[in-house]
Design a protein around this motif. Structure first.
Motif, short mmCIF file in Angstrom:
data_model
loop_
_atom_site.label_atom_id
_atom_site.label_comp_id
_atom_site.label_asym_id
_atom_site.label_seq_id
_atom_site.Cartn_x
_atom_site.Cartn_y
_atom_site.Cartn_z
N LYS A 95 -2.55 -20.98 -16.40
CA LYS A 95 -2.77 -21.61 -17.14
C LYS A 95 -3.56 -23.17 -16.32
O LYS A 95 -4.42 -23.69 -17.56
CB LYS A 95 -1.66 -22.04 -17.36
CG LYS A 95 -0.95 -20.91 -18.77
CD LYS A 95 0.12 -21.65 -19.56
CE LYS A 95 1.13 -20.52 -20.33
NZ LYS A 95 2.13 -20.09 -20.13
N GLY A 96 -3.19 -23.58 -15.43
CA GLY A 96 -3.70 -24.13 -15.13
C GLY A 96 -3.21 -23.97 -13.56
O GLY A 96 -2.70 -23.37 -13.22
N PRO A 97 -3.50 -25.08 -12.72
CA PRO A 97 -3.85 -25.48 -11.24
C PRO A 97 -1.87 -25.29 -10.64
O PRO A 97 -1.45 -26.20 -11.28
CB PRO A 97 -4.14 -26.56 -10.66
CG PRO A 97 -5.33 -26.32 -11.17
CD PRO A 97 -5.05 -25.82 -13.11
N ASP B 208 -12.18 -28.10 -7.86
CA ASP B 208 -12.10 -29.11 -8.26
C ASP B 208 -10.94 -30.09 -7.37
O ASP B 208 -10.46 -30.42 -8.09
CB ASP B 208 -12.12 -29.40 -9.72
CG ASP B 208 -13.38 -29.46 -10.57
OD1 ASP B 208 -14.33 -29.11 -9.42
OD2 ASP B 208 -13.19 -28.78 -11.53
N HIS B 209 -10.29 -29.28 -6.65
CA HIS B 209 -9.27 -30.08 -6.12
C HIS B 209 -8.99 -29.29 -4.69
O HIS B 209 -9.93 -28.10 -4.12
CB HIS B 209 -7.72 -28.86 -6.64
CG HIS B 209 -6.89 -29.10 -8.11
ND1 HIS B 209 -7.86 -28.56 -8.68
CD2 HIS B 209 -5.96 -30.19 -8.30
CE1 HIS B 209 -6.90 -29.50 -9.58
NE2 HIS B 209 -5.70 -30.15 -9.11
N ARG B 210 -8.80 -30.56 -4.03
CA ARG B 210 -8.81 -30.03 -2.37
C ARG B 210 -8.28 -28.94 -1.92
O ARG B 210 -8.90 -28.42 -1.05
CB ARG B 210 -8.68 -31.55 -0.97
CG ARG B 210 -9.92 -32.64 -2.59
CD ARG B 210 -9.50 -33.74 -1.35
NE ARG B 210 -9.78 -33.58 -0.20
CZ ARG B 210 -9.82 -34.31 0.94
NH1 ARG B 210 -9.32 -35.05 0.41
NH2 ARG B 210 -10.51 -34.23 2.09
N ALA B 211 -6.93 -28.77 -1.92
CA ALA B 211 -6.24 -27.64 -1.55
C ALA B 211 -4.78 -27.78 -2.03
O ALA B 211 -4.52 -28.12 -2.29
CB ALA B 211 -5.92 -28.31 0.31
N LYS B 212 -4.42 -26.78 -1.52
CA LYS B 212 -3.19 -26.31 -1.46
C LYS B 212 -2.44 -26.14 -3.33
O LYS B 212 -1.42 -25.74 -3.98
CB LYS B 212 -2.20 -27.21 -1.44
CG LYS B 212 -2.17 -26.89 0.04
CD LYS B 212 -0.87 -28.31 1.16
CE LYS B 212 -0.77 -28.59 2.16
NZ LYS B 212 -0.06 -29.46 2.75
N HIS B 213 -3.78 -25.85 -3.68
CA HIS B 213 -3.70 -25.90 -5.68
C HIS B 213 -4.37 -24.35 -5.67
O HIS B 213 -5.29 -24.41 -5.72
CB HIS B 213 -4.16 -26.70 -6.65
CG HIS B 213 -3.21 -27.91 -6.37
ND1 HIS B 213 -3.49 -29.52 -5.38
CD2 HIS B 213 -2.22 -28.72 -7.31
CE1 HIS B 213 -2.46 -30.03 -5.66
NE2 HIS B 213 -2.07 -29.30 -6.72
N TYR B 214 -3.37 -23.57 -5.75
CA TYR B 214 -3.97 -22.85 -6.60
C TYR B 214 -4.11 -21.51 -8.16
O TYR B 214 -3.47 -22.64 -8.68
CB TYR B 214 -3.16 -21.09 -5.98
CG TYR B 214 -3.44 -21.84 -4.12
CD1 TYR B 214 -3.80 -21.29 -3.30
CD2 TYR B 214 -2.38 -22.69 -3.60
CE1 TYR B 214 -4.57 -21.56 -2.32
CE2 TYR B 214 -2.35 -22.85 -2.72
CZ TYR B 214 -2.87 -22.35 -1.59
OH TYR B 214 -3.52 -22.71 -0.70
N VAL B 215 -4.81 -21.14 -8.54
CA VAL B 215 -4.93 -19.89 -9.66
C VAL B 215 -4.93 -19.03 -10.03
O VAL B 215 -5.04 -18.08 -8.97
CB VAL B 215 -5.87 -20.77 -10.69
CG1 VAL B 215 -5.37 -22.03 -11.16
CG2 VAL B 215 -7.43 -20.52 -9.97
N ILE B 216 -4.40 -18.29 -10.90
CA ILE B 216 -4.39 -16.60 -10.44
C ILE B 216 -5.03 -16.01 -12.00
O ILE B 216 -4.83 -16.73 -12.96
CB ILE B 216 -2.90 -16.30 -11.44
CG1 ILE B 216 -1.33 -16.40 -10.21
CG2 ILE B 216 -3.01 -14.65 -11.53
CD1 ILE B 216 -0.56 -15.98 -10.65
#
Length: 85
Positions: free
Chosen positions: A28-30, A68-76
């Protein structure tokens, strides 16, 4: 179903990490890597194993860096959601 999603080519740790991201809401989101790592599903997985599995999932396209996130955020991506809720 496992064959069509490629789950048979994943290690157990990769499946667990993917499911942890899904349960944390990455469809659904990062979701931060820390949020996924804190899942009960990964309580016995070492820090190094988690990151090796995450790197492999990124390479295979099951998990993507969140835009739109620098790092360490992920999506499926929607086509890579194998874990039943």
């Amino acid at each position: 179903m496992e064959g069509s999603l490629g789950l048979h080519d994943m290690t157990r740790n990769e499946r667990d990490v993917l499911c942890a991201f899904q349960y944390a809401g990455a469809e659904k989101g990062p979701v931060s890597s820390e949020a996924a790592k804190s899942s009960d599903l990964l309580s016995s997985v070492s820090h190094a194993t988690f990151h090796r599995s995450l790197r492999s999932l990124l390479e295979k396209g099951y998990v993507q860096l969140a835009p739109d996130h620098r790092a360490k955020h992920y999506v499926i991506p929607s086509e890579a959601s194998p874990c039943a809720r």
